[in-house]
Design an enzyme around this catalytic site. Structure first.
Site, mmCIF file in Angstrom:
data_model
loop_
_atom_site.group_PDB
_atom_site.id
_atom_site.type_symbol
_atom_site.label_atom_id
_atom_site.label_comp_id
_atom_site.label_asym_id
_atom_site.label_seq_id
_atom_site.Cartn_x
_atom_site.Cartn_y
_atom_site.Cartn_z
ATOM 1 N N HIS A 83 0.824 -1.210 0.000
ATOM 2 C CA HIS A 83 0.000 0.000 0.000
ATOM 3 C C HIS A 83 0.864 1.268 0.000
ATOM 4 C CE1 HIS A 83 -3.155 -2.900 0.619
ATOM 5 N NE2 HIS A 83 -2.550 -3.328 1.711
ATOM 6 N N HIS A 175 2.930 -6.882 4.545
ATOM 7 C CA HIS A 175 1.579 -6.439 4.868
ATOM 8 C C HIS A 175 1.282 -6.687 6.343
ATOM 9 C CE1 HIS A 175 -0.043 -5.728 0.767
ATOM 10 N NE2 HIS A 175 0.914 -6.588 0.427
ATOM 11 N N GLU A 257 1.678 -11.485 5.965
ATOM 12 C CA GLU A 257 0.774 -10.698 6.800
ATOM 13 C C GLU A 257 1.326 -10.813 8.215
ATOM 14 O OE1 GLU A 257 -1.676 -8.832 5.875
ATOM 15 O OE2 GLU A 257 -2.365 -9.550 3.916
#
Length: 294
Positions: A83, A175, A257
């Protein structure tokens, strides 16, 4: 989703006296802001080489400086900080559909955030800086897909293309998840077999699985973070075929993650600078092991 607002514009001073008063008022505010920023420990101590002005940026990514001698000399690693903190200001751009082989998906998303507003994108960029420094010390050439130097993005297809163009020996996308409170732990996402459109993951499925297992082992060993209790059936390993960053990769690549930004136990770790250093060390160990065995 918006995680921060635009900065207010300060009024122009009408006199030298007004300027002095304004400056005096701003000093404690700035100090408080610096203290808050330092408490999170977002910026790691970088080796001198990492801050060198001689570092060159190639199109489509941010290159590391020329690496020194080390066991990973000649090896290339692409690190993808998930992101971008500016994405929420560019919703039209990031909502644009891109081809991921199995269909179309949005260019990017804003990512998640803790309940207190600490954005995933800020976490991933800080972790990427720490990881880059560790890999460079071993002689690797490290390329980031972005380095906080873009207003938004890049799109998921470009993120994959950066790794492909660099002929990376390994690539990883960083992430943090945004699941429900009580869902905690980390998981590594590996590409499944995809052969459709512009995607053909068949050559990278096996090496990516090996990379993922080594990263998961190093990460758990260094951080003590448990495997996810809500994905991966307790193994910490998940296979997906709906992520453009994996589908379009032609080099071994995984996502990690690192924890759940909505669970208070994980948040206490994710917002800690010293813990993020451990996370970077664990991921680095996994990548180094993979490169030595490849």
């Amino acid at each position: 989703m918006s995680y921060e607002g635009p900065e207010d514009e300060a009024p122009q001073p009408r006199s030298r006296r007004a300027l002095t008063i304004t400056f005096a008022a701003l000093v404690p505010v700035a100090l408080l802001g610096w203290l808050a920023y330092s408490a999170l420990g977002d910026e790691p101590d970088r080796p001198a080489a990492a801050a060198s002005p001689s570092a060159s940026a190639a199109p489509g990514g941010t290159s590391s400086p020329s690496p020194g001698a080390g066991p990973l000399a000649g090896r290339v690693v692409v690190v993808d900080p998930g992101h971008n903190t500016g994405n929420f200001r560019h919703t039209a751009e990031i909502d644009r559909q891109v081809d991921i082989g199995t269909g179309k998906k949005e260019c990017d998303t804003t990512g998640t955030a803790t309940n207190a507003g600490y954005p995933e994108a800020r976490f991933t960029l800080d972790l990427a800086h720490r990881l880059r420094a560790l890999l460079e010390r071993q002689g690797a050439t490290v390329k980031l897909t972005h380095d906080g130097d873009r207003a938004w993005g890049p799109c998921v297809d470009e993120r994959a293309r950066i790794g492909n163009t660099a002929h990376a020996d390994a690539a990883i996308s960083l992430h943090a998840d945004g699941s429900a409170e009580g869902n905690r732990g980390f998981h590594v996402i590996m590409p499944g077999p995809v052969h459709a459109g512009a995607a053909d993951t068949r050559p990278i499925v096996a090496p990516s699985r090996k990379l993922g297992a080594l990263v998961a082992g190093g990460y758990r060993r260094m951080t003590g973070e448990p495997f996810s209790n809500y994905l991966g059936d307790g193994t910490g390993m998940v296979t997906r075929t709906d992520l453009g960053g994996l589908n379009l990769s032609t080099v071994p690549k995984v996502f990690i993650e690192c924890g759940n930004m909505r669970d208070k136990s994980d948040v206490a770790l994710l917002t800690s600078g010293p813990w993020r250093q451990k996370a970077a060390q664990g991921i680095s160990e996994g990548i180094v092991s993979f490169l030595h065995e490849s």
